[in-house]
Design a protein around this motif. Structure first.
Motif, PDB file in Angstrom:
ATOM      1  N   UNK A   1       5.890  10.240  -6.555  1.00 31.54           N
ATOM      2  CA  UNK A   1       7.292   9.858  -6.418  1.00 31.54           C
ATOM      3  C   UNK A   1       7.700   9.023  -7.634  1.00 31.54           C
ATOM      4  N   UNK A   2       8.687   9.497  -8.367  1.00 30.03           N
ATOM      5  CA  UNK A   2       9.108   8.787  -9.578  1.00 30.03           C
ATOM      6  C   UNK A   2      10.567   8.344  -9.518  1.00 30.03           C
ATOM      7  N   UNK A   3      11.115   8.307  -8.301  1.00 30.55           N
ATOM      8  CA  UNK A   3      12.498   7.888  -8.139  1.00 30.55           C
ATOM      9  C   UNK A   3      12.633   6.387  -7.945  1.00 30.55           C
ATOM     10  N   UNK A   4      13.776   6.001  -7.445  1.00 28.49           N
ATOM     11  CA  UNK A   4      14.068   4.586  -7.195  1.00 28.49           C
ATOM     12  C   UNK A   4      13.258   4.093  -6.001  1.00 28.49           C
ATOM     13  N   UNK A   5      12.550   2.996  -6.190  1.00 32.43           N
ATOM     14  CA  UNK A   5      11.715   2.414  -5.139  1.00 32.43           C
ATOM     15  C   UNK A   5      12.182   0.988  -4.883  1.00 32.43           C
ATOM     16  N   UNK A   6      12.616   0.726  -3.652  1.00 33.26           N
ATOM     17  CA  UNK A   6      13.117  -0.595  -3.274  1.00 33.26           C
ATOM     18  C   UNK A   6      12.200  -1.171  -2.212  1.00 33.26           C
TER      19      UNK A   6
ATOM     20  N   UNK B   1      -3.538  -1.151   7.596  1.00 31.42           N
ATOM     21  CA  UNK B   1      -2.477  -1.398   6.614  1.00 31.42           C
ATOM     22  C   UNK B   1      -2.777  -0.752   5.269  1.00 31.42           C
ATOM     23  N   UNK B   2      -4.043  -0.475   5.000  1.00 30.35           N
ATOM     24  CA  UNK B   2      -4.401   0.146   3.723  1.00 30.35           C
ATOM     25  C   UNK B   2      -4.612   1.651   3.846  1.00 30.35           C
ATOM     26  N   UNK B   3      -4.980   2.138   5.034  1.00 25.66           N
ATOM     27  CA  UNK B   3      -5.307   3.548   5.185  1.00 25.66           C
ATOM     28  C   UNK B   3      -4.148   4.396   5.699  1.00 25.66           C
ATOM     29  N   UNK B   4      -3.336   3.854   6.599  1.00 22.10           N
ATOM     30  CA  UNK B   4      -2.214   4.635   7.131  1.00 22.10           C
ATOM     31  C   UNK B   4      -1.189   5.036   6.070  1.00 22.10           C
ATOM     32  N   UNK B   5      -0.875   4.177   5.081  1.00 21.98           N
ATOM     33  CA  UNK B   5       0.155   4.562   4.113  1.00 21.98           C
ATOM     34  C   UNK B   5      -0.126   5.860   3.366  1.00 21.98           C
ATOM     35  N   UNK B   6      -1.367   6.179   3.091  1.00 20.30           N
ATOM     36  CA  UNK B   6      -1.659   7.434   2.393  1.00 20.30           C
ATOM     37  C   UNK B   6      -1.137   8.623   3.189  1.00 20.30           C
TER      38      UNK B   6
ATOM     39  N   UNK C   1       0.830  -1.203   0.000  1.00 18.28           N
ATOM     40  CA  UNK C   1       0.000   0.000   0.000  1.00 18.28           C
ATOM     41  C   UNK C   1       0.865   1.254   0.000  1.00 18.28           C
ATOM     42  N   UNK C   2       1.970   1.216   0.751  1.00 16.52           N
ATOM     43  CA  UNK C   2       2.882   2.360   0.770  1.00 16.52           C
ATOM     44  C   UNK C   2       3.523   2.569  -0.600  1.00 16.52           C
ATOM     45  N   UNK C   3       3.917   1.479  -1.248  1.00 15.85           N
ATOM     46  CA  UNK C   3       4.510   1.584  -2.582  1.00 15.85           C
ATOM     47  C   UNK C   3       3.505   2.178  -3.565  1.00 15.85           C
ATOM     48  N   UNK C   4       2.270   1.736  -3.492  1.00 14.25           N
ATOM     49  CA  UNK C   4       1.226   2.279  -4.366  1.00 14.25           C
ATOM     50  C   UNK C   4       1.049   3.780  -4.128  1.00 14.25           C
ATOM     51  N   UNK C   5       1.036   4.169  -2.841  1.00 15.84           N
ATOM     52  CA  UNK C   5       0.857   5.586  -2.522  1.00 15.84           C
ATOM     53  C   UNK C   5       2.034   6.424  -3.010  1.00 15.84           C
ATOM     54  N   UNK C   6       3.238   5.908  -2.882  1.00 13.65           N
ATOM     55  CA  UNK C   6       4.401   6.649  -3.356  1.00 13.65           C
ATOM     56  C   UNK C   6       4.257   6.983  -4.839  1.00 13.65           C
ATOM     57  N   UNK C   7       3.879   6.009  -5.623  1.00 20.81           N
ATOM     58  CA  UNK C   7       3.719   6.268  -7.053  1.00 20.81           C
ATOM     59  C   UNK C   7       2.515   7.172  -7.330  1.00 20.81           C
ATOM     60  N   UNK C   8       1.410   6.940  -6.667  1.00 19.02           N
ATOM     61  CA  UNK C   8       0.217   7.739  -6.957  1.00 19.02           C
ATOM     62  C   UNK C   8       0.378   9.180  -6.484  1.00 19.02           C
ATOM     63  N   UNK C   9       1.234   9.400  -5.494  1.00 22.80           N
ATOM     64  CA  UNK C   9       1.462  10.762  -5.000  1.00 22.80           C
ATOM     65  C   UNK C   9       2.646  11.442  -5.695  1.00 22.80           C
TER      66      UNK C   9
END
Length: 383
Positions: free
Chosen positions: A25-30, A288-293, A15-23
């Motif tokens: 972030x276009x850098x390196x994601x590990x 786990x789905x709501x906090x990452x946003x 969920x955090x990875x999804x939020x990073x991209x949707x918000x």
């Protein structure tokens, strides 16, 4: 930020990875995960998976198209062993490290175990897919199952084992299961076991297990014992924080976070079961789905720009009954059954504080529960 590391590859990490991209972030994601599996859904492990109605492929939370869109480096089967004091690098068990500008910790929790549990076959905890595979295989040759702990995981496992035609005993140290819901609601949960031929022993602790190479008996505090071919231990979890020793992060029943999931290190946030947000650690799927946003927004902003504002919610499927609960209740809150009846195993109960609804519990009352849940205000459910 050019690189963000997400430590934990289950639902909260994904969920955090999804939020990073949707918000943006276009850098390196590990993404680092200690299990070898791609992210999968855990709730079915104690239900359909144990019953053989679902297989590993059915639990997948991602597909190839989404994986391509996330454009992440996946380090699966890799355990994080440390975080540098500045929070700039995640150390790995292969002696490498991931240097990052930001870190999202989503390492979840590990099951508590019983003393002496490790030396005997037939004794299980249930947290991971591999746990579920091992337990399902063991149940094939079992007749008698003892479940230690009558919380939601224990009750769901008991329900699945009963559906498989096994003789099931559930042991609960407290006077009633789910006592936090109050006497009447706890009795409603307890009654489900008896309705389906499952023996529930409350106020009973476990002092040990006996057997040669495999478990044969569970020894109880009153001097008696219960025969078992398989034992499933469901006595809670411990947040996975041991690897953070020396990092500088504050740890107290999880990673201590402010209301925006930010930790004591400015470039680190935490989400899911491992996060103690504003003094509360909530072990539920919705967190786990709501906090990452919120966590990701604050991480990318570099400051607190948003706080978590959702009402805790969880559900459980037991013996064909869908149990749903939302809110935070206290012992002195009043509770009233507003629809149905406990006797019919179909009802809706509402908790009130100063005349305001603060919690709702439904047994097979999905539609009415949904309406009442939407009426709960986050501001009235503070951590």
């Amino acid at each position: 930020m050019r690189t963000v590391a997400v430590v934990g590859a289950s639902l909260a990490g994904l969920s955090a990875a999804r939020e990073l991209r949707s918000q943006g972030f276009d850098g390196r994601l590990v993404i680092i995960g200690d299990e070898p599996h791609r992210p999968y859904d855990r709730p079915p492990l104690s239900k359909d998976f144990l019953l053989g109605r679902a297989e590993p492929a059915d639990l997948a939370l991602t597909d190839d198209d989404e994986l391509a869109e996330l454009d992440a480096e996946w380090l699966l089967g890799t355990t994080a062993t440390g975080l540098t004091p500045a929070g700039r690098a995640v150390r790995l068990d292969d002696d490498h490290e991931v240097v990052a500008d930001g870190v999202v910790i989503a390492t979840g929790a590990r099951p508590r175990t019983l003393v002496g549990q490790g030396g005997l076959g037939g004794v299980h905890t249930l947290r991971t897919l591999d746990d579920a595979l091992a337990l399902r295989a063991d149940l094939e040759a079992a007749e008698r199952v003892v479940v230690v702990g009558a919380g939601f995981i224990g009750a769901e496992v008991a329900s699945s084992c009963a559906a498989r035609g096994l003789h099931v005993t559930v042991l609960e140290a407290a006077p009633k299961p789910l006592a936090a819901l109050g006497t009447e609601m706890a009795e409603a949960c307890a009654a489900l076991h008896g309705d389906h031929g499952v023996r529930l022993l409350c106020g009973t602790g476990v002092v040990g297990l006996s057997g040669d190479h495999r478990v044969r008996e569970v020894l109880l505090t009153d001097g008696s014992s219960v025969s078992a071919d398989v034992v499933v231990v469901g006595v809670g979890v411990v947040p996975t924080t041991g690897w953070l020793t020396g990092s500088g992060l504050l740890v107290d029943n999880g990673i201590v976070c402010d209301p925006g999931c930010r930790t004591s290190l400015s470039t680190v946030v935490a989400v899911g079961d491992v996060a103690n947000v504003g003094g509360v650690r909530v072990e539920h799927w919705t967190s786990a789905t709501e906090q990452p946003r919120t966590a990701v927004r604050n991480l990318l902003a570099g400051e607190l720009v948003e706080s978590c504002a959702h009402v805790p919610y969880f559900w459980s499927d037991q013996y064909g009954v869908r149990i749903q609960f939302a809110g935070r209740v206290r012992p002195d809150d009043s509770v009233e059954i507003v629809e149905g009846s406990v006797a019919d195993r179909g009802f809706l109960a509402v908790w009130r504080r100063d005349g305001v609804d603060v919690g709702v519990l439904g047994f097979n009352s999905a539609r009415s529960f949904g309406r009442r849940r939407r009426g709960l205000t986050p501001a009235l459910n503070p951590p």
